[in-house]
Scaffold this active site. Structure first.
Site, PDB file in Angstrom:
ATOM      1  N   SER A 149       0.851  -1.184   0.000  1.00 39.76           N
ATOM      2  CA  SER A 149       0.000   0.000   0.000  1.00 39.76           C
ATOM      3  C   SER A 149       0.891   1.240   0.000  1.00 39.76           C
ATOM      4  CB  SER A 149      -0.879   0.025   1.270  1.00 39.76           C
ATOM      5  OG  SER A 149      -1.529   1.269   1.427  1.00 39.76           O
ATOM      6  N   TYR A 163      -2.895  -0.844  10.418  1.00 38.06           N
ATOM      7  CA  TYR A 163      -2.713  -1.080   8.985  1.00 38.06           C
ATOM      8  C   TYR A 163      -1.344  -0.615   8.501  1.00 38.06           C
ATOM      9  CZ  TYR A 163      -3.796  -1.105   3.975  1.00 38.06           C
ATOM     10  OH  TYR A 163      -3.783  -1.333   2.623  1.00 38.06           O
TER      11      TYR A 163
END
Length: 259
Positions: A149, A163
């Site tokens: 990401s 995350y």
């Protein structure tokens, strides 16, 4: 015939797509299949894995489907063994499995932290380890690709503590595994997208204010599409990227260029 004529060809190679029942995994699997790759679809949801495998088989390649819990070493090992026994030694791993629980940093629970890191980081390692063992035993080398990401290197004004920790850790794990396994001709890389259009984020994309703010931060003025990720996955799985390893390649429309 040009030396580059078959540089993207994957004819007869075997790939495992973890999370292959999802929007990103299924799109990448279709792309690999169109270039001749035989595909093992592994997903926590057995029915979704079977559905995608059946669809891809229509492209003329061999497929198989298996349920897998990426947080369980035995489940991962069994999935890799199943694909290897059914389709042949594994040449490519595409890991799209991931999860997120949004909580403000001061409110993050131990349960949420463990779930996110177990799937995103532990799961990535277990998949890599099992596939690398298969590649090393068969002396065939190969390519391991993880979806990371932009948040593997950037913070955000939202509750993403668990995350970003998991994706940041994965970014460095990719470098470590690439370093250790280069001697076995195993390449390990990451694909780092920005916000990607999938059914899981449909509610966000139906919010006009959210979308306006989002695309205004992306120089190319749009969100990432699953097809954007399929292209780079094909590149990293093929001989076109034979000297690329240990990299986390950003597919973000220029977001990280501005931050």
């Amino acid at each position: 015939m040009s030396k580059y004529d078959k540089i993207f060809a994957l004819d007869g190679r075997v790939a495992i797509v973890a999370g292959g029942g999802g929007a990103i995994g299924s799109e990448i699997a279709r792309g690999l299949a169109e270039y001749g790759c035989n595909i093992g679809i592994a997903d926590l949801r057995a029915e979704e894995a079977e559905k995608v495998a059946s669809e891809i088989a229509q492209l003329g390649v061999k497929t198989t489907a298996i349920a897998v819990d990426v947080t369980d070493a035995d489940s991962v090992a069994a999935a890799v063994q199943h694909v290897s026994d059914t389709l042949g030694p594994v040449d490519i791993l595409i890991n799209t499995a991931g999860t997120h629980i949004e909580q403000k940093a001061e409110d993050v629970t131990v349960k949420a932290w463990d779930i996110v890191n177990s799937v995103n980081l532990k799961g990535a390692f277990l998949l890599s380890q099992a596939v690398a063992r298969n590649m090393i035993a068969n002396e065939n080398g190969g390519s391991i690709v993880h979806i990371t990401s932009v948040r593997s290197g950037l913070g955000i004004h939202r509750g993403y503590a668990a995350y970003v920790a998991s994706k940041g850790g994965l970014g460095l794990l990719i470098k470590q595994l690439a370093t250790e396994w280069a001697k076995h001709n195993i390449r390990v890389n990451g694909i780092a997208p920005t916000f990607t259009r999938t059914p899981l984020v449909a509610d966000y994309l139906n919010d006009k204010d959210f979308v306006t703010e989002l695309v205004n931060r992306i120089p190319m003025g749009r969100v990432c599409e699953t097809s954007d990720l399929a292209g780079i996955a094909l590149f990293l799985g093929s001989d076109a990227s034979s000297f690329i390893t240990g990299q986390n390649i950003f597919v973000d429309g220029g977001v990280t260029a501005t931050q």
